[in-house]
Scaffold this motif. Structure first.
Motif, short mmCIF file in Angstrom:
data_model
loop_
_atom_site.label_atom_id
_atom_site.label_comp_id
_atom_site.label_asym_id
_atom_site.label_seq_id
_atom_site.Cartn_x
_atom_site.Cartn_y
_atom_site.Cartn_z
N HIS A 1 0.92 -1.19 0.21
CA HIS A 1 -0.06 0.09 -0.03
C HIS A 1 0.89 1.33 0.06
N ARG A 2 0.65 2.34 -0.88
CA ARG A 2 1.46 3.54 -0.97
C ARG A 2 1.38 4.32 0.47
N ALA A 3 0.31 4.11 1.13
CA ALA A 3 0.18 5.09 2.39
C ALA A 3 -0.14 4.04 3.54
N ALA A 4 0.60 3.32 3.75
CA ALA A 4 0.22 2.22 4.80
C ALA A 4 0.10 2.87 6.16
N GLY A 5 0.96 3.63 6.73
CA GLY A 5 0.68 4.30 7.81
C GLY A 5 -0.68 4.95 8.04
N ARG A 6 -1.10 5.80 6.88
CA ARG A 6 -2.11 6.48 7.08
C ARG A 6 -3.40 5.52 6.89
N ALA A 7 -3.31 4.93 5.94
CA ALA A 7 -4.23 3.69 5.74
C ALA A 7 -4.67 3.01 7.04
N ALA A 8 -3.53 2.56 7.61
CA ALA A 8 -3.73 1.76 8.87
C ALA A 8 -4.55 2.76 10.06
N ALA A 9 -4.16 4.00 10.11
CA ALA A 9 -4.78 4.73 10.99
C ALA A 9 -6.52 5.08 10.70
N GLN A 10 -6.76 4.99 9.58
CA GLN A 10 -8.12 5.08 8.78
C GLN A 10 -8.79 3.80 9.06
N LEU A 11 -7.95 2.62 9.11
CA LEU A 11 -8.82 1.55 9.38
C LEU A 11 -8.96 1.39 10.91
N PHE A 12 -8.43 2.06 11.66
CA PHE A 12 -8.44 1.77 13.01
C PHE A 12 -9.53 2.83 13.43
N VAL A 13 -9.58 3.91 12.92
CA VAL A 13 -10.76 4.87 13.21
C VAL A 13 -12.13 4.18 12.80
N LEU A 14 -12.03 3.37 11.65
CA LEU A 14 -13.24 2.56 11.26
C LEU A 14 -13.70 1.44 12.21
N ILE A 15 -12.43 0.79 12.62
CA ILE A 15 -12.81 0.00 13.97
C ILE A 15 -13.66 0.54 15.22
N ASP A 16 -12.81 1.69 15.49
CA ASP A 16 -13.32 2.25 16.59
C ASP A 16 -14.75 2.65 16.52
N GLY A 17 -15.20 3.25 15.18
CA GLY A 17 -16.33 3.67 15.04
C GLY A 17 -17.58 2.60 14.90
N ALA A 18 -17.22 1.69 14.30
CA ALA A 18 -18.05 0.24 14.41
C ALA A 18 -18.31 -0.03 15.91
N LEU A 19 -17.34 -0.28 16.57
CA LEU A 19 -17.36 -0.58 18.06
C LEU A 19 -18.08 0.44 18.95
N ALA A 20 -17.91 1.70 18.56
CA ALA A 20 -18.83 2.73 19.31
C ALA A 20 -20.11 2.56 18.97
N ALA A 21 -20.50 2.65 17.59
CA ALA A 21 -21.65 2.32 17.24
C ALA A 21 -22.43 1.32 17.56
N GLY A 22 -21.71 0.21 17.52
CA GLY A 22 -22.34 -1.23 17.87
C GLY A 22 -22.83 -1.26 19.12
N ALA A 23 -22.06 -0.26 20.26
CA ALA A 23 -22.76 -0.31 21.72
C ALA A 23 -24.17 0.29 21.72
N THR A 24 -24.64 0.95 20.55
CA THR A 24 -26.12 1.50 20.86
C THR A 24 -26.84 0.90 19.78
N ARG A 25 -26.17 0.62 18.57
CA ARG A 25 -27.11 0.13 17.43
C ARG A 25 -26.79 -1.42 17.10
N ARG A 26 -26.25 -1.94 17.89
CA ARG A 26 -25.90 -3.38 17.65
C ARG A 26 -25.30 -4.03 16.28
N ALA A 27 -25.95 -5.03 15.88
CA ALA A 27 -25.11 -5.69 14.61
C ALA A 27 -25.26 -4.70 13.44
N GLU A 28 -26.29 -3.92 13.21
CA GLU A 28 -26.39 -3.25 11.90
C GLU A 28 -25.27 -2.27 11.87
N ALA A 29 -24.79 -1.67 13.08
CA ALA A 29 -23.53 -0.73 13.09
C ALA A 29 -22.45 -1.23 12.22
N ALA A 30 -22.01 -2.42 12.33
CA ALA A 30 -20.77 -2.92 11.40
C ALA A 30 -21.37 -3.38 9.88
#
Length: 188
Positions: free
Chosen positions: A144-173
């Protein structure tokens, strides 16, 4: 004949705090933890110096298991780095659908512990760094041409799905894997 030794006060405190800080939140009272662990208040102070030390120890303990879960998820997907990365996002739906799921323990700790100098924040920062490094490693293997940046973006995506999942359950992912694919494929 084998004999089983009952867990000592330190272990019982860790187990009780791990369960209660996740199921009830980081602000669960000390009395509830002491009652669940069946120990005297003195044990809390002897082993951890107080609730802050106990919460920090719980987070240190859970980071190992959680990082291992990420590694096992990726390993189960085989050797292809793209498949390994996408397996993480496929796994989010299953984690969020669990009846005992209450969100991300580390995000919860960061939000609940207002003191920026609380020792638990160092643990959550290190946990995030290590998981992001796992993602970056796979992205680097994928060239990947921007591995560090993409990894940070993927982690934000994980964090967001887990946060949303706490209130909206499975459809959050739902659809999170598709967004992850966009991030991954954008740098190839």
């Amino acid at each position: 004949m084998a004999t089983r030794t009952a867990a000592g006060p330190r272990q019982r405190l860790l187990e009780a705090a791990e369960e209660l800080t996740y199921s009830r939140g980081m602000n669960v009272g000390v009395d509830a933890i002491l009652k669940r662990a069946n120990v005297a208040r003195r044990s809390l102070y002897e082993h951890f110096g107080g609730k802050d030390g106990l919460v920090t120890a719980v987070l240190e303990r859970t980071t190992e298991a959680d990082e291992r879960h990420y590694r096992e998820t990726m390993d189960a997907a085989g050797d292809d780095p793209r498949k390994r990365l996408l397996a993480v996002f496929d796994g989010l739906e299953a984690v969020i659908a669990e009846p005992t799921f209450r969100g991300c323990r580390y995000l919860s700790a960061d939000l609940a512990l207002a003191d920026p100098d609380h020792p638990a924040h160092a643990v959550t920062r290190e946990y995030r760094r290590r998981i992001t490094a796992l993602l970056e490693h796979e992205l680097t293997r994928l060239r990947h041409r921007a591995a560090g940046r993409a990894a940070a973006q993927l982690f934000v995506l994980i964090d967001g799905a887990l946060a949303a999942g706490a209130t909206r359950r499975a459809e959050a992912a739902t659809g999170v894997g598709e967004v992850a694919e966009l991030i991954i494929d954008a740098g190839l």
